[in-house]
Design a protein around this motif. Sequence first.
Motif, PDB file in Angstrom:
ATOM      1  N   GLY A  28      -0.286  -1.345  -0.044  1.00 62.77           N
ATOM      2  CA  GLY A  28       0.102   0.090   0.168  1.00 62.77           C
ATOM      3  C   GLY A  28       0.756   1.042  -0.014  1.00 62.77           C
ATOM      4  O   GLY A  28       1.786   1.433   0.105  1.00 62.77           O
ATOM      5  N   ALA A  29       0.033   2.368  -0.148  1.00 62.61           N
ATOM      6  CA  ALA A  29       0.613   4.122  -0.335  1.00 62.61           C
ATOM      7  C   ALA A  29       0.906   4.878   1.477  1.00 62.61           C
ATOM      8  O   ALA A  29       0.281   3.840   2.296  1.00 62.61           O
ATOM      9  CB  ALA A  29       0.475   4.422  -1.245  1.00 62.61           C
ATOM     10  N   VAL A  30       2.241   4.982   1.800  1.00 62.57           N
ATOM     11  CA  VAL A  30       1.720   5.258   2.883  1.00 62.57           C
ATOM     12  C   VAL A  30       1.160   6.869   2.874  1.00 62.57           C
ATOM     13  O   VAL A  30       1.938   7.782   2.189  1.00 62.57           O
ATOM     14  CB  VAL A  30       3.791   5.951   3.452  1.00 62.57           C
ATOM     15  N   HIS A  55       9.389   0.462  -1.690  1.00 61.61           N
ATOM     16  CA  HIS A  55       9.261   0.071  -2.890  1.00 61.61           C
ATOM     17  C   HIS A  55      10.466   0.869  -3.790  1.00 61.61           C
ATOM     18  O   HIS A  55      11.551   0.271  -4.882  1.00 61.61           O
ATOM     19  CB  HIS A  55       8.022  -0.479  -3.431  1.00 61.61           C
ATOM     20  N   SER A  56      10.176   2.320  -3.778  1.00 59.64           N
ATOM     21  CA  SER A  56      11.014   2.967  -4.317  1.00 59.64           C
ATOM     22  C   SER A  56      13.152   2.741  -4.270  1.00 59.64           C
ATOM     23  O   SER A  56      13.716   2.856  -5.197  1.00 59.64           O
ATOM     24  CB  SER A  56      11.227   4.343  -4.435  1.00 59.64           C
ATOM     25  N   THR A  57      13.088   2.270  -2.919  1.00 58.60           N
ATOM     26  CA  THR A  57      14.729   2.529  -2.948  1.00 58.60           C
ATOM     27  C   THR A  57      15.380   0.951  -2.422  1.00 58.60           C
ATOM     28  O   THR A  57      16.094   0.645  -2.186  1.00 58.60           O
ATOM     29  CB  THR A  57      14.977   3.653  -1.685  1.00 58.60           C
ATOM     30  N   GLY A  58      13.913  -0.123  -1.943  1.00 58.23           N
ATOM     31  CA  GLY A  58      14.618  -1.767  -2.075  1.00 58.23           C
ATOM     32  C   GLY A  58      15.351  -1.526  -0.324  1.00 58.23           C
ATOM     33  O   GLY A  58      14.837  -2.848   0.212  1.00 58.23           O
ATOM     34  N   PHE A  94       8.257   8.578   4.676  1.00 62.77           N
ATOM     35  CA  PHE A  94       7.747   8.693   3.460  1.00 62.77           C
ATOM     36  C   PHE A  94       6.498   8.650   2.961  1.00 62.77           C
ATOM     37  O   PHE A  94       5.960   7.944   2.573  1.00 62.77           O
ATOM     38  CB  PHE A  94       8.855   7.134   3.333  1.00 62.77           C
ATOM     39  N   TYR A  95       5.583   9.198   3.149  1.00 61.36           N
ATOM     40  CA  TYR A  95       4.679   9.901   2.423  1.00 61.36           C
ATOM     41  C   TYR A  95       4.260   9.442   0.838  1.00 61.36           C
ATOM     42  O   TYR A  95       5.199  10.062   0.271  1.00 61.36           O
ATOM     43  CB  TYR A  95       4.119  11.515   2.643  1.00 61.36           C
ATOM     44  N   GLY A  96       3.421   9.010   0.914  1.00 56.10           N
ATOM     45  CA  GLY A  96       3.197   9.022  -0.707  1.00 56.10           C
ATOM     46  C   GLY A  96       3.772   7.585  -1.138  1.00 56.10           C
ATOM     47  O   GLY A  96       3.674   7.177  -2.169  1.00 56.10           O
ATOM     48  N   GLU A  97       5.375   7.044  -0.622  1.00 55.50           N
ATOM     49  CA  GLU A  97       5.686   6.063  -0.985  1.00 55.50           C
ATOM     50  C   GLU A  97       5.562   4.475  -0.873  1.00 55.50           C
ATOM     51  O   GLU A  97       4.107   4.822   0.420  1.00 55.50           O
ATOM     52  CB  GLU A  97       6.907   5.037  -0.312  1.00 55.50           C
TER      53      GLU A  97
END
Length: 152
Positions: free
Chosen positions: A13-15, A53-56, A90-93
């Motif tokens: 999900g999204a933060v 997900h964006s950075t692993g 990490f809002y939106g990540e």
Amino acid sequence: MDDTLTVHAHLTGAVVRGAGRGHGLGFPTANVAADPGSRVPPSAIYSGWVVRHSTGVVHQGTISIGSNPTFCDTTDVHVEVYCHDTSDEFYGERVGLWFVARIRDTVKFASPDDLIRAAQQDVLRSEAVLASDRGRRVLTGALDAYGKTVSN
């Protein structure tokens, strides 16, 4: 400690922004809006891994699923994770939550101070579970899903 889950638990999900109460309690959380169709485990406190997900990047987490009964301000079920090893926002990540073990039921505490004391114990239990063989196996599975490996 009951270290079994009643469902196989992994969700994405999204933060999103929450009430902001965690900062004031000393446990800032990432509020996760589960993807549609995700199977959210029953209300409880869990130990688990958080994969960004964006950075692993993977973080240790204590995950709360429930309606915040101590504050009685909603009946909506929230998924919130306290990352033990970062204070990053990490809002939106997008994140993946990989549940390792159920720590305890979600309960209403008599006061915020009682909640803080319980949260401190939850984090200690969560850290022990994540350091266990079971915790490492779940971490390996999470990283395999993202094509990464565990470093010792």
